[in-house]
Design a protein around this motif. Structure first.
Motif, short mmCIF file in Angstrom:
data_model
loop_
_atom_site.label_atom_id
_atom_site.label_comp_id
_atom_site.label_asym_id
_atom_site.label_seq_id
_atom_site.Cartn_x
_atom_site.Cartn_y
_atom_site.Cartn_z
N GLY A 1 0.67 -1.23 -0.13
CA GLY A 1 0.04 0.18 -0.07
C GLY A 1 0.82 1.23 0.13
O GLY A 1 0.33 2.25 0.46
N LEU A 2 1.84 1.18 -0.61
CA LEU A 2 2.90 2.36 -0.41
C LEU A 2 3.01 2.85 -1.99
O LEU A 2 3.47 2.10 -2.84
CB LEU A 2 4.34 1.93 -0.33
CG LEU A 2 4.48 1.28 1.40
CD1 LEU A 2 5.80 0.83 1.66
CD2 LEU A 2 4.22 2.46 2.44
N GLU A 3 2.46 4.06 -2.13
CA GLU A 3 2.51 4.90 -3.29
C GLU A 3 3.76 5.41 -3.55
O GLU A 3 4.44 5.89 -2.73
CB GLU A 3 1.42 5.71 -3.42
CG GLU A 3 -0.04 5.36 -3.11
CD GLU A 3 -0.25 4.34 -4.44
OE1 GLU A 3 -0.09 4.66 -5.45
OE2 GLU A 3 -1.58 3.60 -4.07
N VAL A 4 4.23 5.71 -4.92
CA VAL A 4 5.16 6.26 -5.59
C VAL A 4 4.89 7.76 -5.83
O VAL A 4 4.08 7.78 -6.81
CB VAL A 4 6.02 5.59 -6.69
CG1 VAL A 4 7.20 6.49 -6.90
CG2 VAL A 4 6.52 4.29 -5.89
N PRO A 5 5.20 8.80 -5.03
CA PRO A 5 4.74 10.10 -5.72
C PRO A 5 5.34 10.59 -7.02
O PRO A 5 6.46 10.42 -7.07
CB PRO A 5 5.09 10.91 -4.53
CG PRO A 5 5.50 10.18 -3.37
CD PRO A 5 5.88 8.90 -3.84
N GLY A 6 4.35 11.11 -7.73
CA GLY A 6 4.93 11.55 -8.93
C GLY A 6 4.67 10.51 -10.05
O GLY A 6 5.34 10.53 -11.17
N LEU A 7 4.22 9.17 -9.87
CA LEU A 7 4.39 8.18 -10.83
C LEU A 7 3.04 8.38 -11.63
O LEU A 7 1.99 8.13 -11.14
CB LEU A 7 4.43 6.72 -10.15
CG LEU A 7 4.60 5.62 -10.90
CD1 LEU A 7 5.97 5.39 -11.70
CD2 LEU A 7 4.43 4.25 -10.14
#
Length: 366
Positions: A229-235
């Motif tokens: 559940g960890l998003e990559v900012p800006g992807l």
């Protein structure tokens, strides 16, 4: 930050051991699964590929913990594994019922893709022997304690196979830690494996529980998002551009949420076409980030197993040098080379990996 404490080589029978399923891969070569009239047979499995890479490319003493149905297909998989040199002492043979009503061996039909046609996989692995492994089946105290293992690796593919396999993973990781074994886990999210048993919700429930027992977490951007559940900012949705700073923030959040992580490693892949990818890697260790050489427009023959070869190169680098920069370079170089040959497993040599990691070219060697 605590660094990895890896046992000395002389104190253990095995440098590395993997837990996972090994399937028979049926490869139509340049053709399509749906139209081919012949297949090339290979063995492969996300966790197994790491052990085989460490054995064949890097010369380390490795073993696989798995199970096969005792029939001709199982014996073919065994024969392929024997050629790979991985120790099979912990291969469990399960009696075959005649037609696969209760136990089978996994088949993986995978085409490589080319240009605008992406790679396609169709697995046939229900009721496999490995998926039926349960707590108590493996003598982990003997393996980790009496014999000794320096590094143990498993992953999210094996954990997704059945209701019992996550428990086996937790059992193995727990006992490994009791005996001072470094543990790694490749999230390896496969939507097809989770689709009928709860999707991402179930994947996160299982993987978040397992993550608390892991020293070294490996995966790509989709893996960390889908499994933890960890998003990559800006992807962007199409993953056309991979924001390095966004990756770093995601990893920082991961190690904050899971303080047991001693290191993380992630591949950086932008798919320009099935035949051309931008390829790199990023590692975090001892509070610092380390980036591998980024290879734009890397030509791909067969992408399957590239991430597993990255993992084996990274593990080799950490075990032999303790230098995270060197480890991530070994991993990225090994993954790049593995994708230039067919099949799930590496055909690269240590000399080739060292040459590429040091900036070598593809000029002919005579």
């Amino acid at each position: 930050m605590a660094s990895l404490q890896i046992k000395p080589s002389g104190s253990c029978v095995f440098d590395q051991v993997s837990l996972g399923e090994v399937m028979l891969r049926l490869d139509p070569g340049e053709g399509r699964v749906r139209t081919t009239r012949q297949f090339q047979a290979w063995e492969g499995g996300g966790e197994y590929n790491v052990a085989r890479g460490l054995r064949r490319c890097f010369g380390m003493r490795t073993a696989i913990v798995t199970a096969l149905a005792d029939n001709e297909v199982g014996r073919l998989v065994e024969d392929l594994m024997l050629q790979g040199g991985v120790d099979l002492s912990y291969l469990r043979w399960v009696p075959y019922d005649g037609i696969g009503r209760t136990v089978r061996n996994g088949l993986n039909f995978t085409e490589r893709g080319f240009g605008v046609r992406g790679a396609v996989g169709c697995s046939d692995r229900g009721l496999t022997a490995a998926s039926q492994l349960k707590v108590g089946d493996i003598d982990w105290p003997t393996l980790f304690g009496k014999q000794g293992v320096r590094w143990f690796h498993t992953g999210g593919i094996f954990a997704a196979l059945s209701d019992t396999t996550p428990d086996v993973v937790e059992e193995a990781l727990t006992i490994a830690k009791q005996h001072g074994v470094v543990t790694s886990y490749d999230l390896n999210y496969r939507p097809s494996l989770w689709k009928s048993i709860g999707g991402q919700t179930r994947a996160q429930e299982v993987n978040r529980r397992i993550a608390k027992l892991v020293d070294v977490m490996i995966g790509n951007e989709e893996d960390f998002t889908a499994c933890l559940g960890l998003e990559v900012p800006g992807l962007d949705e199409q993953h056309q551009e991979l924001p390095l700073e966004g990756y770093k923030r995601m990893i920082e959040r991961a190690v904050e949420e899971y303080p047991n992580f001693r290191a993380t490693a992630t591949t950086l892949r932008t798919v320009r076409s099935a035949s051309t990818n931008d390829w790199g890697a990023l590692a975090w260790y001892d509070g610092k980030f380390y980036e591998a050489t980024h290879r734009e427009n890397l030509e791909i023959l067969d992408r399957v197993g590239g991430g597993d070869s990255f993992a084996s190169g990274f593990i080799y680098g950490m075990m032999t040098t303790g230098d995270a920069q060197m480890a991530v370079e070994y991993g990225a170089a090994h993954g790049a080379l593995a994708m230039t040959t067919p099949g799930d497993t590496t055909m690269a040599t240590l000399k080739e990996v060292e040459k590429l990691a040091a900036g070598g070219s593809a000029r002919v060697d005579r």
